[in-house]
Design a protein around this motif. Sequence first.
Motif, short mmCIF file in Angstrom:
data_model
loop_
_atom_site.label_atom_id
_atom_site.label_comp_id
_atom_site.label_asym_id
_atom_site.label_seq_id
_atom_site.Cartn_x
_atom_site.Cartn_y
_atom_site.Cartn_z
N HIS A 284 22.72 1.70 -13.76
CA HIS A 284 21.75 1.60 -14.26
C HIS A 284 20.34 1.67 -13.98
CE1 HIS A 284 24.67 -0.51 -16.85
NE2 HIS A 284 25.15 -1.39 -15.93
N ILE A 285 19.58 1.88 -14.39
CA ILE A 285 18.50 2.39 -13.91
C ILE A 285 17.46 0.54 -14.09
CG2 ILE A 285 15.99 3.23 -14.67
CD1 ILE A 285 17.78 5.39 -16.56
N TYR A 286 16.82 0.78 -13.15
CA TYR A 286 16.49 -0.58 -12.37
C TYR A 286 14.39 -0.51 -12.00
CZ TYR A 286 20.79 -3.38 -11.27
OH TYR A 286 21.63 -3.39 -12.42
N VAL A 287 13.69 -1.64 -12.11
CA VAL A 287 12.61 -1.12 -12.01
C VAL A 287 11.96 -2.76 -10.72
CG1 VAL A 287 11.32 -2.61 -14.31
CG2 VAL A 287 9.76 -0.78 -12.89
N THR A 288 11.04 -1.76 -10.15
CA THR A 288 10.19 -3.01 -9.19
C THR A 288 8.78 -2.87 -9.19
OG1 THR A 288 10.76 -4.72 -7.21
CG2 THR A 288 11.23 -1.63 -7.16
N GLU A 289 7.97 -3.70 -8.64
CA GLU A 289 6.87 -3.54 -8.03
C GLU A 289 6.95 -2.33 -6.84
OE1 GLU A 289 4.08 -6.98 -8.03
OE2 GLU A 289 4.40 -6.87 -10.60
N PHE A 290 6.09 -1.80 -6.79
CA PHE A 290 6.18 -0.87 -5.49
C PHE A 290 4.55 -1.57 -4.37
CE2 PHE A 290 5.32 3.32 -3.58
CZ PHE A 290 6.11 3.13 -2.58
N ARG A 291 3.48 -1.55 -4.84
CA ARG A 291 2.52 -1.48 -3.24
C ARG A 291 2.59 -2.47 -2.67
NH1 ARG A 291 -2.88 -1.05 -7.91
NH2 ARG A 291 -2.48 0.64 -8.39
N LYS A 292 3.41 -3.26 -2.51
CA LYS A 292 3.67 -4.10 -1.28
C LYS A 292 4.81 -3.33 -0.39
CE LYS A 292 1.94 -8.17 -3.50
NZ LYS A 292 2.80 -9.96 -3.34
N LEU A 293 5.90 -3.16 -1.51
CA LEU A 293 6.74 -2.26 -0.37
C LEU A 293 5.63 -0.60 -0.56
CD1 LEU A 293 9.82 -1.71 -2.83
CD2 LEU A 293 9.70 -2.98 -0.22
N ARG A 294 5.37 -0.03 -0.48
CA ARG A 294 4.20 0.63 0.02
C ARG A 294 4.12 -0.01 1.68
NH1 ARG A 294 1.19 5.99 -2.02
NH2 ARG A 294 0.11 6.68 -0.18
N TRP A 295 3.03 -0.75 0.93
CA TRP A 295 2.06 -1.19 2.67
C TRP A 295 2.73 -1.45 3.57
CZ3 TRP A 295 1.61 -5.58 4.91
CH2 TRP A 295 0.66 -6.06 6.33
N LYS A 296 4.38 -2.48 3.08
CA LYS A 296 4.88 -2.95 4.09
C LYS A 296 5.07 -1.95 4.75
CE LYS A 296 9.40 -4.47 4.74
NZ LYS A 296 11.19 -4.93 4.57
N TYR A 297 6.23 -0.20 4.79
CA TYR A 297 6.77 0.67 5.21
C TYR A 297 5.18 1.89 5.80
CZ TYR A 297 11.27 -0.62 3.91
OH TYR A 297 12.09 -2.02 3.29
N GLU A 298 4.22 1.78 5.22
CA GLU A 298 3.27 2.35 5.65
C GLU A 298 3.04 2.03 7.30
OE1 GLU A 298 0.14 5.82 4.00
OE2 GLU A 298 0.78 3.20 2.75
N GLN A 299 2.94 0.60 7.36
CA GLN A 299 2.32 -0.44 8.39
C GLN A 299 3.10 -0.49 9.75
OE1 GLN A 299 -0.73 -1.72 8.61
NE2 GLN A 299 -0.87 -0.87 6.99
N GLN A 300 4.50 0.11 8.95
CA GLN A 300 6.17 -0.33 10.01
C GLN A 300 5.65 1.19 10.71
OE1 GLN A 300 8.64 -2.97 7.71
NE2 GLN A 300 10.07 -1.50 8.42
N SER A 301 5.28 2.46 9.84
CA SER A 301 4.73 3.88 10.11
C SER A 301 3.57 3.71 11.35
CB SER A 301 5.27 4.55 9.03
OG SER A 301 6.13 4.86 8.17
N ASN A 302 3.08 3.84 11.08
CA ASN A 302 2.27 3.43 11.94
C ASN A 302 1.79 2.99 13.18
OD1 ASN A 302 -0.04 4.56 9.66
ND2 ASN A 302 -0.59 3.17 9.50
N ASN A 303 2.72 1.94 13.24
CA ASN A 303 3.04 0.92 14.57
C ASN A 303 4.38 1.58 14.88
OD1 ASN A 303 2.05 -1.29 13.44
ND2 ASN A 303 3.69 -2.37 12.45
N LEU A 304 5.30 2.59 14.69
CA LEU A 304 6.53 3.41 15.21
C LEU A 304 5.25 4.64 15.62
CD1 LEU A 304 9.50 2.99 13.04
CD2 LEU A 304 9.36 2.11 14.57
N LYS A 305 4.12 4.82 15.21
CA LYS A 305 3.97 6.09 15.94
C LYS A 305 2.90 5.49 17.07
CE LYS A 305 0.61 9.35 14.13
NZ LYS A 305 -0.63 9.97 13.51
N ASP A 306 2.71 4.49 17.09
CA ASP A 306 1.63 3.80 18.33
C ASP A 306 2.73 3.70 19.50
OD1 ASP A 306 -0.62 4.15 16.49
OD2 ASP A 306 -0.53 2.06 15.56
#
Length: 306
Positions: A284-306
Motif C-alpha cells: 500500500h501507499i503510505y504518507v508521513t511528514e518529512f521535514r523533521k525526518l530530513r532535519w534529523k538525518y541531515e544533522q546526523q550526516s553533519n555529525n558523521l562528517k565532523d
Amino acid sequence: MESPSKLSTALLVLGASLCIGCTNPKGIVKFEPGNISTKAVEYSCTFSSDDTEIYFARSEQAWGSGDIKSTIYHAKKKNGKWSTPKVASFSGTHDDSDPHLTIDGNTLYFISNRPSANATRSADIWSVARNEKGAWGTPMILPYPINSEKTEYSPRTDGEGNLFFASDRPGGYGQGDLYVSKLKDGELQPPMNMGNTLNSSFGEWNLEVNDKGNLIIFEASQRETNVSPYGDLYISFKQDNAWTQPQNMVELNTSGSDLYPYLTKDGKYLYYTSSDSLKGKSTHIYVTEFRKLRWKYEQQSNNLKD
C-alpha cells in the motif's frame, strides 16, 4: 498536497496504529484507504505539482509472487476528494509501472516491457508527452545507452531535467545500482554510475531525488543495517559535491518491503510503498511528514562528517 491541518490530524490519529520497525512509530498513515490503497497491490505514486493528479501502479497479483503484471492508474482530486482511479490512457495492455510526472506535468516517465522495434524486449524507461489538448500521446522508448538489455527501474528527474534511475546492467558495483543521465543542451547524456558511496555490492533500486538534486532516498536490499533483507529506505545528502553515507530511515522500515519513495515538491511530505511485514502479500501507499525526518538525518550526516 492535502491541507496541512487535515493531513496532520489524520497522521496523529491513525499513525500509531501502524506497526513500523522502530521504537516509536507515529505519524504514518495509509493513503486513501479503500480507494487508492485497496486489497490489491499498489505502489510507486507520483503527483502533479498542484496536487490535482496522481499516477500509481496497481496489480491484482500477490506481492512477492514473481514477475507480477502491473498497470498504471490515474485519479484526479476535486474539492479535496480523489476520484476513483482509472487505467491511464497509455497503459493497460503491457506490464507498466514506476510512473514519474515531471515538474511541469507535461511528460511522464515509466517502466514498461512493451515491445519496441529499437530494443531488446526488457523492462525499459519510456516517456509519454501531453498534447495541446492535455491528452497523453504515444509512448516512446528512451534511447540506448540510457536503457540497456537488462532491467531499468524507477526513473526520476530533478528540477534541471537530469534523469536518475536504477538498473541491474553489467558494470555496476552490485545486483542493482543507481545511475544519472545529465541533461545537456536539451539531450540526455549517457548514464553515469552514481558511485560506491550510494551503491554497494548488494542491491540499490527504487529512488527519489528532490528538485535541487541534493537529496536522494532509495531502496537498498541485504545491507547489514537493514531491518528487512527485502528492502529498506535509505537517505543521503549531497554536500560539497559528494554524497553522504546513506542512513537507514528506521522510522519507516518494516520486516517486509519498503520502497518507492516520493517527495512532495514543497518537501513537506514523503509518500512510500510498504508490504508492512515479511509475509505481506500486498503493498500500500503510505504518507508521513518529512521535514523533521530530513532535519534529523541531515544533522546526523553533519555529525558523521565532523
